[in-house]
Scaffold this motif. Structure first.
Motif, PDB file in Angstrom:
ATOM      1  N   GLY A   1      -9.761   6.255  -4.956  1.00 19.50           N
ATOM      2  CA  GLY A   1      -8.332   6.326  -5.227  1.00 19.50           C
ATOM      3  C   GLY A   1      -7.801   7.742  -5.102  1.00 19.50           C
ATOM      4  O   GLY A   1      -8.549   8.712  -5.182  1.00 19.50           O
ATOM      5  N   VAL A   2      -6.497   7.828  -4.888  1.00 17.85           N
ATOM      6  CA  VAL A   2      -5.799   9.109  -4.845  1.00 17.85           C
ATOM      7  C   VAL A   2      -4.583   9.019  -5.745  1.00 17.85           C
ATOM      8  O   VAL A   2      -4.045   7.937  -5.985  1.00 17.85           O
TER       9      VAL A   2
ATOM     10  N   ALA B   1      -2.378   3.004   1.021  1.00 12.52           N
ATOM     11  CA  ALA B   1      -3.492   2.650   1.899  1.00 12.52           C
ATOM     12  C   ALA B   1      -4.829   2.780   1.186  1.00 12.52           C
ATOM     13  O   ALA B   1      -5.718   1.929   1.329  1.00 12.52           O
ATOM     14  N   VAL B   2      -4.996   3.855   0.412  1.00 10.38           N
ATOM     15  CA  VAL B   2      -6.265   4.074  -0.287  1.00 10.38           C
ATOM     16  C   VAL B   2      -6.386   3.173  -1.506  1.00 10.38           C
ATOM     17  O   VAL B   2      -7.415   2.507  -1.716  1.00 10.38           O
ATOM     18  N   ASN B   3      -5.352   3.128  -2.320  1.00 10.40           N
ATOM     19  CA  ASN B   3      -5.446   2.495  -3.637  1.00 10.40           C
ATOM     20  C   ASN B   3      -5.287   0.986  -3.626  1.00 10.40           C
ATOM     21  O   ASN B   3      -5.768   0.312  -4.536  1.00 10.40           O
ATOM     22  N   LEU B   4      -4.587   0.439  -2.630  1.00 12.57           N
ATOM     23  CA  LEU B   4      -4.322  -1.001  -2.629  1.00 12.57           C
ATOM     24  C   LEU B   4      -4.804  -1.681  -1.352  1.00 12.57           C
ATOM     25  O   LEU B   4      -5.560  -2.644  -1.415  1.00 12.57           O
TER      26      LEU B   4
ATOM     27  N   LYS C   1      -1.367   0.698  -8.414  1.00  9.93           N
ATOM     28  CA  LYS C   1      -2.217   0.163  -9.472  1.00  9.93           C
ATOM     29  C   LYS C   1      -1.673  -1.163 -10.003  1.00  9.93           C
ATOM     30  O   LYS C   1      -2.455  -2.047 -10.387  1.00  9.93           O
ATOM     31  N   THR C   2      -0.359  -1.319 -10.027  1.00  9.11           N
ATOM     32  CA  THR C   2       0.214  -2.625 -10.345  1.00  9.11           C
ATOM     33  C   THR C   2      -0.258  -3.653  -9.319  1.00  9.11           C
ATOM     34  O   THR C   2      -0.654  -4.773  -9.667  1.00  9.11           O
ATOM     35  N   GLY C   3      -0.235  -3.253  -8.041  1.00  6.78           N
ATOM     36  CA  GLY C   3      -0.709  -4.147  -6.998  1.00  6.78           C
ATOM     37  C   GLY C   3      -2.186  -4.455  -7.110  1.00  6.78           C
ATOM     38  O   GLY C   3      -2.624  -5.585  -6.832  1.00  6.78           O
ATOM     39  N   LEU C   4      -2.988  -3.471  -7.519  1.00  3.82           N
ATOM     40  CA  LEU C   4      -4.422  -3.688  -7.686  1.00  3.82           C
ATOM     41  C   LEU C   4      -4.686  -4.716  -8.782  1.00  3.82           C
ATOM     42  O   LEU C   4      -5.574  -5.567  -8.654  1.00  3.82           O
ATOM     43  N   ASN C   5      -3.909  -4.653  -9.850  1.00  6.97           N
ATOM     44  CA  ASN C   5      -4.028  -5.677 -10.888  1.00  6.97           C
ATOM     45  C   ASN C   5      -3.630  -7.050 -10.344  1.00  6.97           C
ATOM     46  O   ASN C   5      -4.222  -8.073 -10.712  1.00  6.97           O
ATOM     47  N   GLY C   6      -2.636  -7.065  -9.448  1.00 10.54           N
ATOM     48  CA  GLY C   6      -2.267  -8.316  -8.807  1.00 10.54           C
ATOM     49  C   GLY C   6      -3.391  -8.859  -7.943  1.00 10.54           C
ATOM     50  O   GLY C   6      -3.617 -10.082  -7.887  1.00 10.54           O
ATOM     51  N   LEU C   7      -4.122  -7.979  -7.271  1.00  4.76           N
ATOM     52  CA  LEU C   7      -5.276  -8.404  -6.486  1.00  4.76           C
ATOM     53  C   LEU C   7      -6.322  -9.056  -7.381  1.00  4.76           C
ATOM     54  O   LEU C   7      -6.915 -10.083  -7.017  1.00  4.76           O
ATOM     55  N   THR C   8      -6.539  -8.473  -8.546  1.00  2.00           N
ATOM     56  CA  THR C   8      -7.492  -9.053  -9.494  1.00  2.00           C
ATOM     57  C   THR C   8      -7.081 -10.466  -9.883  1.00  2.00           C
ATOM     58  O   THR C   8      -7.909 -11.390  -9.887  1.00  2.00           O
TER      59      THR C   8
END
Length: 241
Positions: A97-98, A118-121, A168-175
């Motif tokens: 992550g960045v 691009a990196v985080n999500l 990070k909101t999107g990463l939680n959505g991926l989960t």
């Protein structure tokens, strides 16, 4: 409201050893990623340590793998290489992550917004795209997404770092998506906030050590089949998101 793991469905059953299992950790050449890779190695797993440069150091006893998560070719080659070498994957830790630009969305340069997303999500999405088929070969494959409390929708979102927060909101959505789409197939996907950690990203003023930041991600990697999935965790407790 914050709840303990024991209050959320049941106390997770954990592997005492990861012997015979295989893990891929992104961003594993420093910080939380390196510590997670080191601990999974100590638990007996075969650990592939993803790094953007083959000249970067990775923890001793892990397998260095070239992996820039923004490059789908790297992602596909890494996952295919793991399959060719060991024939399985049990744990994917999306850690790379960045922090991205400091300013609000109006002031942030578009190129930096794109890079952070691009990196985080997008990167974790690509890793899941290519790794989920391997993770589903054995019941209880795990995805651990290293997220942040800064991505919690219920909290105020002012204070800059727009792309980081949104990613990070999107990463939680991926989960949540992984649980909804593949939970019935045995996949266990969880997000984790490691807290504010003294890393290159977190800075020297952060109150938590790298060892403290890695503790809950590693704990999630030890979940046995049937353990909670689709949750957001901090210090081994489910938190709202």
């Amino acid at each position: 409201m914050t709840t303990g793991a024991g209050d959320d469905e049941h106390e997770p059953e954990l592997y005492d050893s990861l012997g015979g299992q295989v893990a891929l950790v992104t961003g594993a050449n420093r910080g939380i990623g390196a510590e997670v890779a080191r601990r999974l190695r100590d638990l007996g797993a075969t650990v592939y340590a993803g790094t953007r440069s083959m000249s970067n150091d990775v923890p001793e006893g892990t397998e260095r793998v070239l992996l820039d998560v923004t490059q789908e070719g790297d992602v596909e080659a890494a996952v295919d290489g793991i399959f060719e070498e060991v024939g399985r994957l049990d744990v994917l830790v999306n850690n790379a992550g960045v922090i991205g630009p400091d300013g609000d969305i109006v002031a942030a340069p578009t190129a930096e917004l794109d890079r952070t997303l691009a990196v985080n999500l997008r990167g974790p999405m690509l890793l899941c795209k290519h790794a989920v088929p391997l993770l589903l070969q054995h019941d209880g494959g795990r995805v651990v997404n290293v997220s942040s409390g800064m991505g919690v929708i219920g909290d105020g979102q002012s204070g800059g770092t727009s792309a980081y927060r949104i990613s990070k909101t999107g990463l939680n959505g991926l989960t949540a998506y992984l649980e909804g789409e593949y939970g019935d197939d045995g996949l266990i996907a969880n997000s984790v906030c490691p807290g504010w950690v003294r890393t290159e990203l977190g800075g020297e003023d952060a109150p938590r050590s790298v060892e403290e930041g890695a503790e809950t991600p590693v704990w999630l990697c030890r979940f046995r089949p049937g353990a909670p999935s689709g949750k957001f965790w901090r210090e081994k407790r489910v938190i709202d998101w």
